[in-house]
Design an enzyme around this catalytic site. Structure first.
Site, PDB file in Angstrom:
ATOM      1  N   GLU A 156       5.422   4.254   2.545  1.00  0.00           N
ATOM      2  CA  GLU A 156       5.488   4.217   1.082  1.00  0.00           C
ATOM      3  C   GLU A 156       5.636   5.644   0.572  1.00  0.00           C
ATOM      4  O   GLU A 156       4.680   6.269   0.121  1.00  0.00           O
ATOM      5  CB  GLU A 156       4.236   3.555   0.498  1.00  0.00           C
ATOM      6  N   GLU A 187      -6.721  -1.589  -2.558  1.00  0.00           N
ATOM      7  CA  GLU A 187      -6.247  -0.229  -2.260  1.00  0.00           C
ATOM      8  C   GLU A 187      -6.810   0.784  -3.251  1.00  0.00           C
ATOM      9  O   GLU A 187      -6.549   0.684  -4.449  1.00  0.00           O
ATOM     10  CB  GLU A 187      -4.718  -0.168  -2.314  1.00  0.00           C
TER      11      GLU A 187
END
Length: 281
Positions: free
Chosen positions: A248, A149
């Protein structure tokens, strides 16, 4: 085709102290999938039992971050920490197996304190590639996916090594393992590069997981900000995205009250609470 959403238990339902309670709250809110950072302090059997009771799948976990007191936030690209990376990976794989989670985020980590980013970039990339190949081979034995990520270094983490989808894609190409994918957090992507439509289309073949939050506040998708999530959701649908969209973000208030955007999405797609088709109810 409608999207599947995953509640990130490290961010949502902060009013509840323990991951199992947050998981149960996510299930009651209609989520059929959850994800989390490294679940320190929560035994795997406890989290698995909660998931089974709630009929929720755990779809993503992070690797342990390393020595956080020493400022570590992942180990995969940090020179000299290869043995610790392998130990952390083994722990993450074992935990993921026990809770039935198929994806692990292999956190790259930070540029060492006092080091110049450009000066250490080559050595960090070499370390990252070496560790990712090792991880991919181990994960393949368990039929698991590894994810990398990019995290923005403008606001969130100035020293984080992996910052853009372009950088991540180039590294994944060099690693050359089919069970390693890109984890695209649109919050970070917007801050680093914008151009989300083009980037989603460009990196879609590499993408194994997507996460969302409004920019710049990192709150609910329908909170004031730069991103047009109804458009983004339609774009992902048009791309036939079948993975999960991880929520998130930091709720501005009560998590459940802030899920109006998700209920609206389900309703607009003719779906029931929880994302099930009305036709099958």
């Amino acid at each position: 085709m409608s999207l599947r959403f995953s509640a990130n238990l490290s961010w949502l339902f902060p009013e509840l102290p323990a991951l199992p309670a947050r998981l149960e709250a996510a299930a009651a809110a209609g989520f059929r999938a959850v994800e989390a950072a490294w679940p320190a302090g929560c035994p795997a059997q406890v989290l698995r039992a909660a998931a089974e009771r709630a009929e929720v799948q755990i779809v993503l976990l992070n690797m342990p971050p390393g020595d956080q007191e020493a400022g570590e936030m992942g180990l995969a690209a940090v020179p000299g920490r290869q043995p610790a990376f392998r130990q952390s990976l083994a722990a993450a794989v074992q935990y993921a197996k026990e809770v039935g989670c198929p994806r692990i985020h292999l956190m790259a980590g930070r540029v060492p304190l006092g080091a110049d980013r450009a000066a250490v970039a080559g050595k960090m990339e070499t370390t990252f590639i070496e560790n990712l190949r090792y991880a991919a081979d181990l994960l393949a034995q368990e039929d698991m996916i590894g994810l990398v990520e990019p995290i923005n270094n403008r606001i969130t983490d100035p020293r984080y090594y992996l910052n853009t989808p372009h950088q991540a894609a180039a590294i994944l190409e060099k690693v050359g393992r089919p069970n390693l994918k890109l984890q695209l957090d649109l919050f970070h992507c917007q801050i680093m590069d914008g151009n989300l439509s083009h980037n989603l289309e460009t990196y879609f073949p590499l993408t194994g997981h997507i996460q969302i939050a409004q920019v710049p506040g990192r709150h609910e998708p329908d909170s004031p900000g730069e991103l047009n999530f109804p458009y983004i959701f339609k774009l992902l649908e048009s791309l036939s995205y079948t993975g999960y969209v991880g929520c998130e973000y930091a709720p501005k208030g009560d998590t459940l009250e802030g899920l109006g955007w998700l209920r609206s999405y389900w309703e607009s797609r003719g779906m029931q609470h929880g994302g099930t088709s009305k036709a099958t109810e």
